[in-house]
Design a protein around this motif. Sequence first.
Motif, PDB file in Angstrom:
ATOM      1  N   VAL A   5       0.794  -1.180  -0.033  1.00 41.09           N
ATOM      2  CA  VAL A   5      -0.158  -0.006  -0.010  1.00 41.09           C
ATOM      3  C   VAL A   5       0.791   1.265  -0.046  1.00 41.09           C
ATOM      4  CG1 VAL A   5      -1.638   1.251   1.189  1.00 41.09           C
ATOM      5  CG2 VAL A   5      -1.693  -1.279   1.334  1.00 41.09           C
ATOM      6  N   LEU A   6       0.725   2.140  -0.935  1.00 45.02           N
ATOM      7  CA  LEU A   6       1.578   3.451  -1.087  1.00 45.02           C
ATOM      8  C   LEU A   6       0.416   4.443  -0.367  1.00 45.02           C
ATOM      9  CD1 LEU A   6       3.478   5.342  -1.968  1.00 45.02           C
ATOM     10  CD2 LEU A   6       2.652   5.423  -4.313  1.00 45.02           C
ATOM     11  N   ILE A   7       0.886   5.219   0.424  1.00 40.21           N
ATOM     12  CA  ILE A   7       0.294   6.105   1.222  1.00 40.21           C
ATOM     13  C   ILE A   7       1.064   7.393   1.095  1.00 40.21           C
ATOM     14  CG2 ILE A   7      -0.366   7.016   3.524  1.00 40.21           C
ATOM     15  CD1 ILE A   7       0.486   4.008   4.364  1.00 40.21           C
ATOM     16  N   ILE A   8       0.051   8.390   0.238  1.00 42.00           N
ATOM     17  CA  ILE A   8       0.438   9.729   0.032  1.00 42.00           C
ATOM     18  C   ILE A   8      -0.184  10.473   1.038  1.00 42.00           C
ATOM     19  CG2 ILE A   8       0.600  11.486  -1.682  1.00 42.00           C
ATOM     20  CD1 ILE A   8       0.135   9.029  -3.687  1.00 42.00           C
ATOM     21  N   ALA A   9       0.599  11.192   1.961  1.00 41.98           N
ATOM     22  CA  ALA A   9      -0.133  11.923   2.981  1.00 41.98           C
ATOM     23  C   ALA A   9       0.915  12.847   3.879  1.00 41.98           C
ATOM     24  CB  ALA A   9      -0.868  11.013   3.937  1.00 41.98           C
ATOM     25  N   GLY A  10       0.339  13.481   4.856  1.00 44.43           N
ATOM     26  CA  GLY A  10       1.342  14.434   5.676  1.00 44.43           C
ATOM     27  C   GLY A  10       1.813  13.645   7.085  1.00 44.43           C
ATOM     28  N   SER A  11       2.974  14.126   7.623  1.00 46.48           N
ATOM     29  CA  SER A  11       3.378  13.551   8.981  1.00 46.48           C
ATOM     30  C   SER A  11       2.650  14.333  10.098  1.00 46.48           C
ATOM     31  CB  SER A  11       4.854  13.523   9.025  1.00 46.48           C
ATOM     32  OG  SER A  11       5.363  13.257  10.128  1.00 46.48           O
ATOM     33  N   ASP A  12       2.402  13.750  11.127  1.00 43.01           N
ATOM     34  CA  ASP A  12       1.943  14.137  12.372  1.00 43.01           C
ATOM     35  C   ASP A  12       2.826  13.730  13.465  1.00 43.01           C
ATOM     36  OD1 ASP A  12       0.558  14.511  14.885  1.00 43.01           O
ATOM     37  OD2 ASP A  12      -0.870  13.128  14.607  1.00 43.01           O
ATOM     38  N   SER A  13       3.396  14.743  14.064  1.00 41.76           N
ATOM     39  CA  SER A  13       4.549  14.632  14.892  1.00 41.76           C
ATOM     40  C   SER A  13       3.951  13.977  16.234  1.00 41.76           C
ATOM     41  CB  SER A  13       5.256  15.988  15.357  1.00 41.76           C
ATOM     42  OG  SER A  13       4.182  17.013  15.736  1.00 41.76           O
ATOM     43  N   GLY A  14       2.657  14.290  16.558  1.00 45.02           N
ATOM     44  CA  GLY A  14       1.990  13.581  17.493  1.00 45.02           C
ATOM     45  C   GLY A  14       1.749  12.006  17.591  1.00 45.02           C
ATOM     46  N   MET A  34       4.163   1.813   2.295  1.00 42.69           N
ATOM     47  CA  MET A  34       5.303   2.539   1.949  1.00 42.69           C
ATOM     48  C   MET A  34       4.517   4.051   2.078  1.00 42.69           C
ATOM     49  SD  MET A  34       5.742   0.126  -1.197  1.00 42.69           S
ATOM     50  CE  MET A  34       3.742  -0.030  -1.839  1.00 42.69           C
ATOM     51  N   THR A  35       5.637   4.920   1.689  1.00 42.27           N
ATOM     52  CA  THR A  35       5.065   6.535   1.945  1.00 42.27           C
ATOM     53  C   THR A  35       5.604   7.612   0.956  1.00 42.27           C
ATOM     54  OG1 THR A  35       6.795   6.980   3.504  1.00 42.27           O
ATOM     55  CG2 THR A  35       4.756   6.093   4.161  1.00 42.27           C
ATOM     56  N   ALA A  36       4.810   8.516   0.549  1.00 48.27           N
ATOM     57  CA  ALA A  36       5.123   9.832  -0.045  1.00 48.27           C
ATOM     58  C   ALA A  36       4.633  10.901   0.789  1.00 48.27           C
ATOM     59  CB  ALA A  36       4.720   9.812  -1.466  1.00 48.27           C
ATOM     60  N   ILE A  37       5.708  11.372   1.591  1.00 50.82           N
ATOM     61  CA  ILE A  37       5.295  12.564   2.705  1.00 50.82           C
ATOM     62  C   ILE A  37       4.856  13.875   1.735  1.00 50.82           C
ATOM     63  CG2 ILE A  37       5.803  13.779   4.589  1.00 50.82           C
ATOM     64  CD1 ILE A  37       7.133  11.313   5.589  1.00 50.82           C
ATOM     65  N   THR A  38       3.899  14.315   2.102  1.00 50.16           N
ATOM     66  CA  THR A  38       3.590  15.697   1.183  1.00 50.16           C
ATOM     67  C   THR A  38       3.694  16.724   2.248  1.00 50.16           C
ATOM     68  OG1 THR A  38       1.192  15.294   2.094  1.00 50.16           O
ATOM     69  CG2 THR A  38       1.677  14.338   0.026  1.00 50.16           C
ATOM     70  N   ILE A  60       6.572  13.775  -5.798  1.00 51.13           N
ATOM     71  CA  ILE A  60       6.406  12.873  -6.863  1.00 51.13           C
ATOM     72  C   ILE A  60       7.466  11.781  -7.060  1.00 51.13           C
ATOM     73  CG2 ILE A  60       6.265  12.714  -9.548  1.00 51.13           C
ATOM     74  CD1 ILE A  60       3.782  13.706  -8.235  1.00 51.13           C
ATOM     75  N   ALA A  61       8.825  12.410  -6.529  1.00 50.06           N
ATOM     76  CA  ALA A  61      10.146  11.598  -6.533  1.00 50.06           C
ATOM     77  C   ALA A  61      10.219  10.221  -5.626  1.00 50.06           C
ATOM     78  CB  ALA A  61      11.292  12.414  -6.134  1.00 50.06           C
ATOM     79  N   GLN A  62       9.193  10.621  -4.326  1.00 47.13           N
ATOM     80  CA  GLN A  62       8.954   9.376  -3.693  1.00 47.13           C
ATOM     81  C   GLN A  62       8.115   8.411  -4.076  1.00 47.13           C
ATOM     82  OE1 GLN A  62       8.018  10.909   0.755  1.00 47.13           O
ATOM     83  NE2 GLN A  62       7.849  12.826  -0.380  1.00 47.13           N
ATOM     84  N   ILE A  63       6.973   9.032  -5.008  1.00 42.31           N
ATOM     85  CA  ILE A  63       6.160   8.000  -5.574  1.00 42.31           C
ATOM     86  C   ILE A  63       6.821   7.118  -6.578  1.00 42.31           C
ATOM     87  CG2 ILE A  63       4.035   8.010  -6.886  1.00 42.31           C
ATOM     88  CD1 ILE A  63       3.180  10.428  -5.673  1.00 42.31           C
ATOM     89  N   ASP A  64       7.592   7.879  -7.358  1.00 41.41           N
ATOM     90  CA  ASP A  64       8.176   7.043  -8.539  1.00 41.41           C
ATOM     91  C   ASP A  64       9.323   6.107  -8.030  1.00 41.41           C
ATOM     92  OD1 ASP A  64       7.001   8.580 -10.383  1.00 41.41           O
ATOM     93  OD2 ASP A  64       8.438  10.032 -10.433  1.00 41.41           O
TER      94      ASP A  64
END
Length: 251
Positions: A5-14, A34-38, A60-64
């Motif tokens: 599963v590729l996850i495209i989303a933001g990071s939550d410091s909490g 797997m992640t692409a952090i936005t 996009i580089a993370q996704i690729d």
Amino acid sequence: MIARVLIIAGSDSGGGAGIQADIKAVSALGGHAMTAITAITAQNTCGVSGVHPVPTDMVIAQIDAVLSDIGTDAVKIGMIGSAETAHAVADRLEGLSGIPIVFDPVMVATSGSALADEATVAAFGRLMRIVTLTTPNLPELAALGGESAVLAYGCALLVKGGHGAGDLLTDRLIEADGTETIWQDARIDTPHTHGTGCTLASAIAAGLAQGMRLPDAVSRARMYVRAALSCAPGLGQGHGPMGFPVVPFSA
């Protein structure tokens, strides 16, 4: 082979929502996340104190990097970061054939902090044209124009009832062909609801990656979220994170 599963989303410091919640859900349900952090956010259970979008070309580089080597069986999109990134992600993902995509149109954090500006919300239409399922809560659905507006893009719609009134919570899945499935459960009385939307969408994506039918994937994901709410550890002074059930659930 393990479902990817590729996850495209933001990071939550909490650690309660965003990429952190996504990884927990996919892993608990037997998938490989797997992640692409936005975006990078500074947040805790009380609110968001800072947001730093990741440049679009790096998203996009993370996704690729992931797709060119590991590949994926499903994609989950959460916080998108910017309108430019929304369009670029749509351009990149529309070339994927037969890969289910779950879109959680994140606009506001549980604490009430805005996580998407007007231009980004306006760009969500590009994403809804290519995704399998969109999973808004009631305020997000209203901001997107309502049920008919979302369904007009051709995706399925999961109307989440968590923001509704009353002790009975109702979730409605409307598939692209008009088929409707309804779930009703007693509301779980807890303030520790941070990350429910992220977790639900990622759990659904995990099910789709594992070859489950959409209604079955939603059903299992709902069970997982309810279990996570029930075992919340009670952290923080505001809307705390849910717990982390580690036993896979059957639909």
